[in-house]
Scaffold this motif. Structure first.
Motif, short mmCIF file in Angstrom:
data_model
loop_
_atom_site.label_atom_id
_atom_site.label_comp_id
_atom_site.label_asym_id
_atom_site.label_seq_id
_atom_site.Cartn_x
_atom_site.Cartn_y
_atom_site.Cartn_z
N ALA A 46 12.20 -10.82 6.54
CA ALA A 46 10.87 -10.24 6.72
C ALA A 46 10.29 -9.84 5.37
O ALA A 46 11.02 -9.53 4.43
CB ALA A 46 10.94 -9.03 7.63
N SER A 47 8.98 -9.85 5.33
CA SER A 47 8.22 -9.33 4.20
C SER A 47 7.32 -8.23 4.75
O SER A 47 6.43 -8.49 5.55
CB SER A 47 7.39 -10.44 3.57
N PHE A 48 7.57 -7.01 4.33
CA PHE A 48 6.82 -5.84 4.79
C PHE A 48 6.01 -5.33 3.61
O PHE A 48 6.53 -5.19 2.50
CB PHE A 48 7.81 -4.76 5.26
N MET A 49 4.73 -5.05 3.85
CA MET A 49 3.88 -4.49 2.80
C MET A 49 3.00 -3.40 3.38
O MET A 49 2.54 -3.51 4.53
CB MET A 49 3.04 -5.58 2.14
N VAL A 50 2.76 -2.37 2.58
CA VAL A 50 1.84 -1.31 2.98
C VAL A 50 1.07 -0.85 1.74
O VAL A 50 1.64 -0.71 0.66
CB VAL A 50 2.57 -0.13 3.66
N SER A 51 -0.22 -0.67 1.92
CA SER A 51 -1.07 -0.14 0.86
C SER A 51 -1.20 1.36 1.06
O SER A 51 -1.58 1.81 2.14
CB SER A 51 -2.45 -0.80 0.91
N LEU A 52 -0.89 2.09 0.01
CA LEU A 52 -1.00 3.54 0.08
C LEU A 52 -2.28 4.03 -0.59
O LEU A 52 -2.43 5.21 -0.86
CB LEU A 52 0.23 4.19 -0.57
N GLY A 53 -3.21 3.10 -0.86
CA GLY A 53 -4.50 3.44 -1.44
C GLY A 53 -4.49 3.38 -2.95
O GLY A 53 -3.44 3.36 -3.59
N GLU A 54 -5.69 3.31 -3.53
CA GLU A 54 -5.88 3.30 -4.98
C GLU A 54 -4.93 2.35 -5.70
O GLU A 54 -4.22 2.74 -6.62
CB GLU A 54 -5.74 4.71 -5.55
#
Length: 121
Positions: A46-54
């Protein structure tokens, strides 16, 4: 013995992939930009990504070849962890859900690394 260990490892990876998918869905429901992609139906990577802003991005990769956590800001790699240390960092992301922190209020205060607290860059 080795066949049993290989089977246990495959099951561990599958469980981790399922948890990443659930985390991505939950983070999306809380307003974060998150995704989890898998190849095929075997759930062995799996490839998991999350943007935490800025321009702050977390990428977590899991496969039979290894497990990595990469944290980036402004397209620069801040931190890269592998194996158990990478998995332990997922707890910080789970805390976003647990404590219902909206994306606009999230600030990475510190990261856990080998049992010590370090200031994030």
């Amino acid at each position: 013995m080795f066949i049993r260990l290989a089977q246990q490892h495959r099951q561990f990876v599958k469980d981790l992939v399922m948890n990443l998918q659930a985390l991505a869905i939950t983070l999306e429901n809380r307003g974060y930009l998150a995704s989890c992609y898998t190849c095929g139906h075997e759930m062995n990577s799996a490839s998991f990504m999350v943007s935490l802003g800025e321009n702050h991005l977390i990428r977590f990769l899991v496969s039979d070849y290894g497990i990595t956590w990469t944290e980036m800001r402004d397209d620069r790699e801040l931190m890269k962890l592998e194996g158990a240390e990478a998995i332990s960092q997922l707890e910080d992301l789970a805390d976003l859900v647990k404590y219902q922190v909206p994306p606009s209020e999230f600030k990475l205060q510190s990261v856990r690394l080998k049992g010590q607290q370090m200031q994030a860059v």
